[in-house]
Enzyme design. Structure first.
Site, PDB file in Angstrom:
ATOM      1  N   CYS A   9      28.156  -5.356  16.176  1.00 35.92           N
ATOM      2  CA  CYS A   9      27.709  -4.298  15.272  1.00 35.92           C
ATOM      3  C   CYS A   9      27.806  -4.809  13.835  1.00 35.92           C
ATOM      4  O   CYS A   9      28.746  -5.531  13.511  1.00 35.92           O
ATOM      5  CB  CYS A   9      28.612  -3.075  15.418  1.00 35.92           C
ATOM      6  N   PRO A  10      26.869  -4.475  12.937  1.00 31.04           N
ATOM      7  CA  PRO A  10      25.748  -3.594  13.193  1.00 31.04           C
ATOM      8  C   PRO A  10      24.469  -4.348  13.583  1.00 31.04           C
ATOM      9  O   PRO A  10      23.402  -3.760  13.683  1.00 31.04           O
ATOM     10  CB  PRO A  10      25.557  -2.900  11.851  1.00 31.04           C
TER      11      PRO A  10
END
Length: 805
Positions: free
Chosen positions: A744-745
């Site tokens: 992430c992200p």
């Protein structure tokens, strides 16, 4: 013996109030407001627009009058729950935003602050609850923690770190304790008659947890400030600001290796010693046990008390090294103090009034979420027992029952997966009703976290649990099991050993503890290091298969839940926030360097500032294209490829970007206007970017590398699908993207890029890793308006099918 409030606190509160008002008027974005409120210790709870205020109490130290005042403030402004945390802080929960400014002002009046209670800041500093009381300790480290807190929270750079920085002190060099699992840990030590510290760095829980590395075997106590400043500066300059999942200090050790990292930190320390003032122990320390006026009201009288009082003393009262004084553990179930419990609140107020006569140094919050009274004259014990008995049910219950730690879990936390508090209550019930010799378990550490994060300190337990989504033909609440942490001179984290359903955990704990009690082992930790580990593994295997939904629906409801367990709504969907945080870092660098140029006259300095503007302009939006530069050269190459060659940025900027990549010592001052123009163009793109990461008036395009990795399953033919050499054995009509190994992200960015190139109603299948990816990406996709058609686990990864809105 208390920390000093930062001089800027009043202005900080006014700034918070201004931003809160602008946020309510929709004049500032939620992410902008969040960026200020979280470092001020204000968190949004699971319910939208309901907030929690986290109050700093270094080492858990709080005066009786302060705690009474805090209770009054909470009630005055609508909070119905106070919560003691595992970092020895206290939270005011269930607040409305328009009440928080007043809460902050009133806390300031009684010498308390929320500043630094969250975000990428120096967090609340831990100190052993027995510090200053134990005959076995080297020396009391409370004054050191207070002085260090006062220094660090007054410094602006303590609020601009890559990620949170946690610090802990241990007063006993034979029990290292939390000093071993914090970013910076100080263990009291005496060498040749000189007081000082053994120092650990890089410890922590969460993802890829680690015990800290030994930074110094001994430093004189005068070097306390220099070590902290050195590590803070090192972390600020070398921590990962782009990926919050790899931003904690320990990831620098993982990346660069132990030897290189320790060597570099020591270099920072040598530099810090040149400029940082020495820590000077206070010459006159406040008397923690001042004279008092008290006439005992008499001993216990009833027959019931004559039996229960000695049992309570045995279980909850500990003699201090100071003759005639004791400390008392006051159990606070799950750390919660309900302001709606009139009897409980009146009883606590009576207790605070009573102990206030014995001085201000009589209370500490503990890491087990309880309250420890200290410096209590032994002659007052009978009366304190009577006060406590009036408002605490089962006051004399075995200590292990009241020492089970749980985070707040999915009740209020946006990251929560499991209802950890309800599970803790279920474990208590199971232990109480089965006739175990619970007094032999008084030192047992059972810790529960509602998600893979470490708020419940599962990595530091004898038996620990962390919330996890499990499934057979449908999802059900589960936990990963952790066993046998070591807190002594050879610290070690609890080992993850397997998964188990939430429903089976109380029986698992009871059976494992029963086996230990029958074994004759000297301690639970020793047992779990030996034959107990195999006993635990056998039990986990026994509970591996759970009944079907038709056979027993209880397995598919979490403890205390009235609805079926579901992943819908779980996870904070923080991918977008992480993405924009990354962009804002570079935007901030650009603006800071522009401001510095106004006063810079030296040519070399101007060249350096202009280069940084050019570099940040090139890097700033790469994340929106799913591009991950590994080197400085990558930054410029990927910018040329993904922005100039795709027409997002004009071709004439190629030359200056290429020069920045290739030429050393170039005269950027001669092209200052061009560099400013590039920065303005990138900022314009950012301001015009829509929710799907596309730029206004420019067709959506994909970098070639993402196109090459995409697979249209329909075009590949029906039947078995093979990607990366693995066959899925299923038919799928739509696009496919393997995002395993993508953090992430970036996994969310690449998902958005795929969806941007698709038509409404088309399907996208993605593969995601367990943990943060599965907890965050589906929620973020759902927030964009797309539909999650399927979400299932396949071995060590997850399959998610999305229908574009």
């Amino acid at each position: 013996m208390y920390y000093k409030l930062p001089e800027t606190l009043g202005d900080d509160i006014l700034r918070f109030a201004s931003l809160a008002n602008d946020y309510k008027q929709k004049q500032v974005a939620a992410v902008q407001f969040k960026a200020f409120r979280v470092p001020m210790g204000i968190y949004e709870q699971r319910q939208d627009e309901v907030y929690m205020s986290r109050v700093r109490t270094t080492g858990g130290v709080i005066r009786p009058k302060q705690l009474a005042g805090l209770m009054e403030i909470a009630g005055r402004y609508g909070s119905d729950l106070l919560h003691i945390t595992t970092r020895q802080e206290i939270q005011l929960q269930n607040l409305q935003l328009d009440r928080i400014e007043a809460v902050m002002h009133d806390l300031k009046k009684i010498g308390l602050s929320t500043k630094g209670g969250g975000g990428n800041t120096v967090r609340n500093i831990l100190v052993s609850e027995y510090s200053g009381l134990s005959a076995d300790e080297q020396f009391d480290t409370t004054p050191h923690a207070m002085a260090l807190t006062s220094k660090l929270i007054a410094e602006a750079d303590s609020y601009l770190l890559p990620r949170k920085m946690k610090i802990a002190f241990s007063s006993d060099d034979r029990q290292i304790g939390y000093a071993a699992i914090n970013d910076l840990g100080f263990v009291a030590k005496t060498k040749d008659g000189e007081r000082g510290f053994q120092v650990y760095a890089g410890g922590g829980g969460g993802s890829k947890p680690s015990v800290g590395w030994l930074l110094f075997d001994f430093i004189p106590e005068g070097d306390l400030y220099a070590v902290a400043e050195a590590l803070k500066k090192f972390f600020s300059e070398h921590g990962n600001r782009k990926n919050k999942n790899k931003a904690r200090l320990r990831f620098v050790f993982y990346k660069s290796g132990e030897e290189a990292t320790l060597r570099l930190i020591r270099e920072y320390f040598r530099e810090a010693k040149k400029e940082t003032p020495l820590f000077v122990p206070p010459q006159e320390t406040e008397n923690e046990r001042p004279g008092y006026s008290y006439e005992p009201a008499g001993g216990v009288s009833s027959a019931e008390d004559e039996e229960a009082y000695p049992l309570w003393k045995k279980r909850y009262v500990t003699g201090q090294r100071q003759e005639g004084y004791s400390s008392i553990l006051v159990p606070v179930l799950l750390g919660n103090i309900s302001l709606n419990d009139r009897n409980g609140i009146e009883g606590l107020r009576k207790l605070l009034t009573f102990i206030d006569r014995f001085g201000e140094h009589t209370i500490r919050f503990t890491t087990s979420q309880n309250i420890r009274l200290r410096n209590i004259p032994d002659i007052a014990l009978p009366e304190i027992y009577q006060i406590l008995k009036a408002f605490i049910p089962d006051l004399s219950a075995p200590a292990v029952i009241n020492n089970i730690i749980s985070c707040t879990g999915a009740d209020t936390c946006r990251l929560g997966i499991g209802l950890s508090k309800e599970l803790a209550a279920a474990v208590r019930r199971e232990l109480l009703r089965n006739g175990l010799e619970l007094d032999r378990l008084s030192d047992a550490r059972i810790h529960i976290s509602g998600c893979p994060n470490s708020c419940g300190q599962q990595h530091w337990a004898d038996i620990g649990f962390s919330g996890k989504i499990l499934r057979n033909d449908r999802v059900y609440p589960g936990y990963q099991v952790h066993l046998a942490a070591h807190r002594d001179v050879s610290p070690a984290l609890a080992e993850p050993v397997g998964n188990i359903s939430a429903r089976d955990i109380p029986r698992f704990v009871r059976r494992l503890l029963d086996a230990f009690l029958r074994s004759g082992a000297r301690s639970l930790a020793a047992y779990l290091d030996a034959e107990g580990r195999n006993v635990a593994l056998t039990l986990i295997d026994e509970y591996k298969e759970i009944p079907s939904f038709a056979e027993d629906k209880n397995y598919y409801f979490d403890w205390g839940a009235e609805s079926l367990f579901s992943v819908v709504g779980r996870g904070a969907a923080e991918c977008s926030a992480g993405l924009f945080d990354m962009i804002e870092v570079d935007l901030g660098i650009i603006n800071t360097n522009k401001a510095a140029l106004k006063d810079a006259s030296d040519i070399a300095a101007r060249n350096r500032l202009l280069y940084h503007i050019l570099f940040s302009s090139s890097r700033m939006l790469l994340v929106t294209r799913g591009a991950e530069p590994k080197t400085t050269e990558d930054v410029f190459n990927l910018f040329i490829k993904n922005f100039i060659e795709y027409g997002f940025v004009e071709e004439h900027f190629r030359e200056i970007v290429s020069i920045a990549r290739d030429a050393e010592g170039y005269d950027f001052v001669s092209r200052e206007d061009e560099i400013y123009a590039l920065a303005d163009r990138v900022a314009e793109l950012y301001n015009g970017m829509d929710d799907s990461l596309q730029f206004k008036n420019i067709p959506a395009k994909q970098p070639a590398d993402t196109e090459e990795k995409s697979v249209n399953v329909q075009e590949a033919g029906h039947g078995a699908q093979e990607v990366d050499g693995k066959e899925t054995n299923e038919t799928f009509d739509g696009k496919f993207k393997d995002l395993r190994g993508v953090a992430c992200p970036m996994n969310f960015v690449q998902t958005k890029i795929q969806l941007a190139a698709m038509q409404s109603g088309e399907k996208l299948k993605i593969w995601l890793d367990d943990g943060q990816p599965i907890n965050n990406v589906p929620g973020s996709v759902r927030n964009e308006g797309h539909e999650i058609l399927e979400q299932k686990q396949n071995g060590d990864y997850w399959i998610v099918v999305i229908k574009k809105k």
